[in-house]
Design an enzyme around this catalytic site. Structure first.
Site, PDB file in Angstrom:
ATOM      1  CG  MET A  30      -3.899   4.952   3.516  1.00  0.00           C
ATOM      2  SD  MET A  30      -5.168   5.995   4.222  1.00  0.00           S
ATOM      3  CE  MET A  30      -5.669   6.919   2.812  1.00  0.00           C
ATOM      4  CG  LEU A  33      -0.962  -1.606  -3.273  1.00  0.00           C
ATOM      5  CD1 LEU A  33       0.096  -2.693  -3.142  1.00  0.00           C
ATOM      6  CD2 LEU A  33      -0.594  -0.392  -2.409  1.00  0.00           C
ATOM      7  N   GLY A  36       2.103   4.334  -8.612  1.00  0.00           N
ATOM      8  CA  GLY A  36       2.750   5.268  -7.676  1.00  0.00           C
ATOM      9  C   GLY A  36       3.286   4.514  -6.473  1.00  0.00           C
ATOM     10  CG  HIS A  37       0.504   2.797  -3.732  1.00  0.00           C
ATOM     11  ND1 HIS A  37      -0.709   2.760  -4.372  1.00  0.00           N
ATOM     12  CD2 HIS A  37       0.338   3.622  -2.661  1.00  0.00           C
ATOM     13  CE1 HIS A  37      -1.576   3.512  -3.725  1.00  0.00           C
ATOM     14  NE2 HIS A  37      -0.970   4.068  -2.686  1.00  0.00           N
ATOM     15  N   GLY A 147       5.773   9.354  -1.226  1.00  0.00           N
ATOM     16  CA  GLY A 147       5.670   9.914  -2.573  1.00  0.00           C
ATOM     17  C   GLY A 147       5.551  11.431  -2.555  1.00  0.00           C
ATOM     18  CE  LYS A 149      -1.915  12.627  -6.173  1.00  0.00           C
ATOM     19  NZ  LYS A 149      -2.628  12.412  -4.953  1.00  0.00           N
ATOM     20  CG  ASP A 150      -0.059  12.118  -0.779  1.00  0.00           C
ATOM     21  OD1 ASP A 150      -1.206  12.562  -0.736  1.00  0.00           O
ATOM     22  OD2 ASP A 150       0.226  11.042  -1.347  1.00  0.00           O
ATOM     23  CG  MET A 184      -0.881   6.882 -11.573  1.00  0.00           C
ATOM     24  SD  MET A 184      -0.199   5.241 -11.697  1.00  0.00           S
ATOM     25  CE  MET A 184      -0.044   5.116 -13.456  1.00  0.00           C
ATOM     26  CB  SER A 186      -6.348   5.092  -3.962  1.00  0.00           C
ATOM     27  OG  SER A 186      -5.051   4.586  -3.748  1.00  0.00           O
TER      28      SER A 186
HETATM   29  P1  AMP Z   1      -1.656   6.331   0.011  1.00  0.00           P
HETATM   30  O1  AMP Z   1      -1.968   4.882  -0.170  1.00  0.00           O
HETATM   31  O2  AMP Z   1      -2.460   7.227  -0.856  1.00  0.00           O
HETATM   32  O3  AMP Z   1      -1.635   6.736   1.460  1.00  0.00           O
HETATM   33  O4  AMP Z   1      -0.173   6.526  -0.497  1.00  0.00           O
HETATM   34  C1  AMP Z   1       0.892   5.786   0.034  1.00  0.00           C
HETATM   35  C2  AMP Z   1       2.191   6.374  -0.450  1.00  0.00           C
HETATM   36  O5  AMP Z   1       2.238   6.332  -1.870  1.00  0.00           O
HETATM   37  C3  AMP Z   1       2.350   7.849  -0.042  1.00  0.00           C
HETATM   38  O6  AMP Z   1       3.682   8.085   0.350  1.00  0.00           O
HETATM   39  C4  AMP Z   1       1.994   8.577  -1.301  1.00  0.00           C
HETATM   40  O7  AMP Z   1       2.600   9.838  -1.418  1.00  0.00           O
HETATM   41  C5  AMP Z   1       2.547   7.615  -2.353  1.00  0.00           C
HETATM   42  N1  AMP Z   1       1.889   7.874  -3.647  1.00  0.00           N
HETATM   43  C6  AMP Z   1       0.557   7.906  -3.895  1.00  0.00           C
HETATM   44  N2  AMP Z   1       0.323   8.234  -5.174  1.00  0.00           N
HETATM   45  C7  AMP Z   1       1.536   8.406  -5.753  1.00  0.00           C
HETATM   46  C8  AMP Z   1       1.971   8.772  -7.064  1.00  0.00           C
HETATM   47  N3  AMP Z   1       1.123   9.020  -8.053  1.00  0.00           N
HETATM   48  N4  AMP Z   1       3.288   8.867  -7.292  1.00  0.00           N
HETATM   49  C9  AMP Z   1       4.187   8.630  -6.298  1.00  0.00           C
HETATM   50  N5  AMP Z   1       3.838   8.287  -5.044  1.00  0.00           N
HETATM   51  C10 AMP Z   1       2.536   8.182  -4.768  1.00  0.00           C
END
Ligand code: AMP
Length: 289
Positions: A30, A33, A36-37, A147, A149-150, A184, A186
């Protein structure tokens, strides 16, 4: 690096790549960045020939009172980070090109999406699985990266892919943390300096769970109780849930054996944060004879 704002030119590029027999890696995000991303993007670049990153703040995974409108967006910076980290194609569609007028098709994984985050965020995972399915159909990746993370999201996506026989391999990469341990996210951008300090309690509570587990504690309720006490000692944090569940069905596990997920969600002011850890009892290996 290609940048696509609509589906058609991206699909044409993908068709070309496929004809060249190249493998496609996909990292859905989303945006806004962070490391993590980027860890997912770097892994995708290592494993596959052509990497697509999508940047799309998906409206249908936000509840009516959630932070869709104020979700942090920084498209210029995101594009630069994608470029530096080796992405071949960025897909950043407008909402109307993903959800055309009259859009009414949804993908839903039942039961496990009602638990943990699903309890307080009804419809959230339906939004995630719908957009991920649509993005998979557009990008046709060989491998898609998510990740840890989720954790619940990764489990839901894996289940969906398996049960609906989607031709994509799901890779789940470890949680990337700040130096002090905060996962980490957003959404960390929402935290004030003082809240940022409090947020560390989340990580500390998971560290405590790990320590208790290492010392031999196997009673989930005892671990959860200790985590609760630690978090409650820090004023200004509201616990949404602390749960210890199995990693398949996300059902509560009373006595820990095998692999379990310790998942936490809290509110610090107006910011909702999640984090998790895996606890695993050592597998007893059969001696080869
Ligand atoms: P998001 O932009 O929050 O939807 O995350 C996009 C992808 O990045 C998802 O698969 C998340 O699980 C992964 N992600 C977000 N934060 C982290 C993190 N701290 N470590 C590893 N992956 C992450």
């Amino acid at each position: 690096m290609q940048i696509h704002r609509t589906t058609k030119p991206l699909v044409e590029s993908i068709e070309k790549i496929k004809k060249e027999d190249k493998s496609i890696g996909f990292v859905p995000t989303m945006g806004c960045l962070h490391e993590g991303h980027l860890s997912l993007i770097r892994k995708a670049c290592k494993d596959t020939d052509w990497v697509v990153a999508s940047i799309f703040v998906n409206p249908i995974q936000f509840g009516p009172k959630e932070d869709f409108k104020k979700y942090p967006r920084d498209f210029k910076r995101d594009i630069e980070l994608c470029r530096i980290n080796g992405v071949d194609g960025v897909f950043m569609p407008q909402t109307k090109s993903i959800y055309e007028k009259g859009f009414s098709s949804f993908v839903n994984v039942e039961n496990i999406t009602d638990r943990l985050c699903g309890e307080s965020r009804p419809g959230h995972f339906r939004g995630v699985t719908t957009v991920v399915t649509k993005l998979f159909n557009i990008v046709q990746p060989d491998i898609a990266y998510f990740g840890q993370k989720d954790a619940q999201q990764a489990i839901v996506i894996k289940k969906m892919v398996e049960e609906l026989s989607m031709p994509v391999k799901i890779e789940v990469a470890p949680i990337v943390r700040e130096k002090d341990g905060l996962a980490m996210s957003s959404r960390n951008a929402y935290l004030t300096k003082n809240e940022r300090k409090k947020a560390l309690t989340l990580y500390r509570s998971l560290q405590m769970a790990k320590t208790l587990f290492k010392k031999g504690e196997r009673d989930s309720r005892a671990i959860i109780h200790a985590m609760r006490q630690l978090i409650h000692a820090e004023p200004g944090i509201k616990i949404e849930y602390i749960s210890i569940v199995d990693t398949q069905e996300l059902s509560f596990v009373r006595r820990i054996s095998g692999e379990v997920l310790v998942a936490v969600a809290v509110w610090i002011g107006k910011t909702r944060l999640i984090d998790n850890a895996i606890l695993e009892t050592r597998k007893v290996r059969k001696e080869r004879g």
